[in-house]
Design an enzyme around this catalytic site. Structure first.
Site, PDB file in Angstrom:
ATOM      1  N   HIS A  19       1.198  -3.933   7.843  1.00  0.00           N
ATOM      2  CA  HIS A  19       0.336  -3.063   8.653  1.00  0.00           C
ATOM      3  C   HIS A  19      -0.217  -3.849   9.850  1.00  0.00           C
ATOM      4  O   HIS A  19      -0.233  -3.355  10.971  1.00  0.00           O
ATOM      5  CB  HIS A  19      -0.867  -2.561   7.836  1.00  0.00           C
ATOM      6  CG  HIS A  19      -0.537  -1.625   6.709  1.00  0.00           C
ATOM      7  ND1 HIS A  19      -1.027  -1.793   5.438  1.00  0.00           N
ATOM      8  CD2 HIS A  19       0.214  -0.496   6.669  1.00  0.00           C
ATOM      9  CE1 HIS A  19      -0.603  -0.804   4.661  1.00  0.00           C
ATOM     10  NE2 HIS A  19       0.166  -0.009   5.379  1.00  0.00           N
ATOM     11  N   LYS A  43      -6.237  12.570  -4.268  1.00  0.00           N
ATOM     12  CA  LYS A  43      -5.619  11.371  -4.840  1.00  0.00           C
ATOM     13  C   LYS A  43      -6.529  10.170  -4.610  1.00  0.00           C
ATOM     14  O   LYS A  43      -6.827   9.834  -3.462  1.00  0.00           O
ATOM     15  CB  LYS A  43      -4.271  11.143  -4.143  1.00  0.00           C
ATOM     16  CG  LYS A  43      -3.231  10.467  -5.001  1.00  0.00           C
ATOM     17  CD  LYS A  43      -1.873  10.471  -4.328  1.00  0.00           C
ATOM     18  CE  LYS A  43      -1.665   9.235  -3.482  1.00  0.00           C
ATOM     19  NZ  LYS A  43      -0.432   9.261  -2.701  1.00  0.00           N
ATOM     20  N   ARG A  92      10.289   1.077   7.869  1.00  0.00           N
ATOM     21  CA  ARG A  92      10.842  -0.092   7.190  1.00  0.00           C
ATOM     22  C   ARG A  92      12.320   0.147   6.935  1.00  0.00           C
ATOM     23  O   ARG A  92      13.164  -0.215   7.712  1.00  0.00           O
ATOM     24  CB  ARG A  92      10.097  -0.352   5.868  1.00  0.00           C
ATOM     25  CG  ARG A  92       8.762  -1.004   6.052  1.00  0.00           C
ATOM     26  CD  ARG A  92       7.869  -0.793   4.873  1.00  0.00           C
ATOM     27  NE  ARG A  92       7.541   0.617   4.726  1.00  0.00           N
ATOM     28  CZ  ARG A  92       6.624   1.080   3.905  1.00  0.00           C
ATOM     29  NH1 ARG A  92       5.983   0.260   3.113  1.00  0.00           N
ATOM     30  NH2 ARG A  92       6.360   2.368   3.845  1.00  0.00           N
ATOM     31  N   SER A 130       2.032  -1.345   0.226  1.00  0.00           N
ATOM     32  CA  SER A 130       0.776  -1.503  -0.512  1.00  0.00           C
ATOM     33  C   SER A 130       1.035  -1.407  -2.018  1.00  0.00           C
ATOM     34  O   SER A 130       0.412  -2.130  -2.802  1.00  0.00           O
ATOM     35  CB  SER A 130      -0.229  -0.427  -0.097  1.00  0.00           C
ATOM     36  OG  SER A 130      -0.555  -0.559   1.255  1.00  0.00           O
TER      37      SER A 130
HETATM   38  P1  ADP Z   1       1.041   6.391   4.107  1.00  0.00           P
HETATM   39  O1  ADP Z   1       0.508   6.819   2.775  1.00  0.00           O
HETATM   40  O2  ADP Z   1       0.570   7.248   5.233  1.00  0.00           O
HETATM   41  O3  ADP Z   1       2.515   6.124   4.159  1.00  0.00           O
HETATM   42  P2  ADP Z   1       0.660   3.516   4.237  1.00  0.00           P
HETATM   43  O4  ADP Z   1      -0.643   2.789   4.265  1.00  0.00           O
HETATM   44  O5  ADP Z   1       1.560   3.255   3.099  1.00  0.00           O
HETATM   45  O6  ADP Z   1       0.259   5.035   4.368  1.00  0.00           O
HETATM   46  O7  ADP Z   1       1.460   3.224   5.582  1.00  0.00           O
HETATM   47  C1  ADP Z   1       0.951   3.536   6.844  1.00  0.00           C
HETATM   48  C2  ADP Z   1       2.052   3.368   7.878  1.00  0.00           C
HETATM   49  O8  ADP Z   1       2.416   1.998   7.955  1.00  0.00           O
HETATM   50  C3  ADP Z   1       3.346   4.114   7.581  1.00  0.00           C
HETATM   51  O9  ADP Z   1       3.899   4.574   8.787  1.00  0.00           O
HETATM   52  C4  ADP Z   1       4.231   3.062   6.959  1.00  0.00           C
HETATM   53  O10 ADP Z   1       5.609   3.350   7.162  1.00  0.00           O
HETATM   54  C5  ADP Z   1       3.805   1.849   7.767  1.00  0.00           C
HETATM   55  N1  ADP Z   1       4.052   0.592   7.049  1.00  0.00           N
HETATM   56  C6  ADP Z   1       3.640   0.235   5.826  1.00  0.00           C
HETATM   57  N2  ADP Z   1       4.079  -1.003   5.494  1.00  0.00           N
HETATM   58  C7  ADP Z   1       4.795  -1.438   6.550  1.00  0.00           C
HETATM   59  C8  ADP Z   1       5.548  -2.627   6.828  1.00  0.00           C
HETATM   60  N3  ADP Z   1       5.669  -3.600   5.929  1.00  0.00           N
HETATM   61  N4  ADP Z   1       6.170  -2.722   8.028  1.00  0.00           N
HETATM   62  C9  ADP Z   1       6.090  -1.693   8.916  1.00  0.00           C
HETATM   63  N5  ADP Z   1       5.422  -0.558   8.723  1.00  0.00           N
HETATM   64  C10 ADP Z   1       4.777  -0.414   7.556  1.00  0.00           C
END
Ligand code: ADP
Length: 161
Positions: A19, A43, A92, A130
């Site tokens: 992130h 959730k 990703r 995450s």
């Molecule tokens: P969500 O539940 O909205 O997917 P996340 O916190 O999992 O929330 O992710 C937020 C954004 O960050 C999403 O667009 C996800 O694809 C991106 N993201 C998460 N991890 C990575 C990473 N390692 N590299 C690039 N983008 C990421």
């Protein structure tokens, strides 16, 4: 129309280095970037929304054009209310693609003025999520290289309890 204000929405439960990589890169492209934590009322995650916001706040201190906020409801409404015209999402693997395309198309249907921009992951973090971080932390694995130090500390205390 100029595109100066962007939002980077997500669950951030918790914030990872993947992130942070997107946040830092987006900060170079837009005048203002708001990291927006989605408050999901159905959730509940590991961290409370307040904790997620605090962890992000701590990591963006050195980025003057980045701020953090949280939101409930539709992202396009949040954009409208805050004068934001770009949504940033990270990609990703191919597996992200279908889901992201659905959301982007729905958001465009809801508000065609708001553009979704995808940023490719840094290959270093392409397998980082995450959920993976939580799995590894739960069993005491080393997460030093993949999350900020404070996140690591908070995860340790969550799973100790
Ligand atoms: P969500 O539940 O909205 O997917 P996340 O916190 O999992 O929330 O992710 C937020 C954004 O960050 C999403 O667009 C996800 O694809 C991106 N993201 C998460 N991890 C990575 C990473 N390692 N590299 C690039 N983008 C990421």
């Amino acid at each position: 129309m100029s595109r100066n204000k962007a939002v980077y929405p997500g669950s951030f439960d918790p914030l990872t280095n993947g992130h942070m990589d997107i946040i830092r890169r987006a900060a170079k492209l837009y005048e203002e970037v708001t990291v927006a934590v989605l408050v999901n009322t159905t959730k509940s995650g590991l961290f409370t929304f307040e904790e997620r916001v605090e962890l992000i706040e701590n990591e963006i201190k050195d980025l003057p054009n980045v701020k953090v906020d949280s939101f409930v409801g539709l992202l396009v409404d949040y954009c409208k209310n805050n004068d934001i015209d770009v949504i940033i999402r990270g990609l990703r693997a191919i597996s992200d693609y279908e889901y992201e395309m659905q959301i982007a198309q729905m958001n465009r249907t809801l508000n065609p003025e708001v553009e979704t921009v995808f940023m490719m992951t840094n290959t270093k973090y392409s397998f980082l999520s995450s959920s993976i971080v939580k799995e590894v932390a739960r069993f005491g694995g080393n997460i030093k290289e993949i999350v900020p130090a404070l996140v690591q500390e908070k995860l340790k205390s969550k799973y100790r309890g």
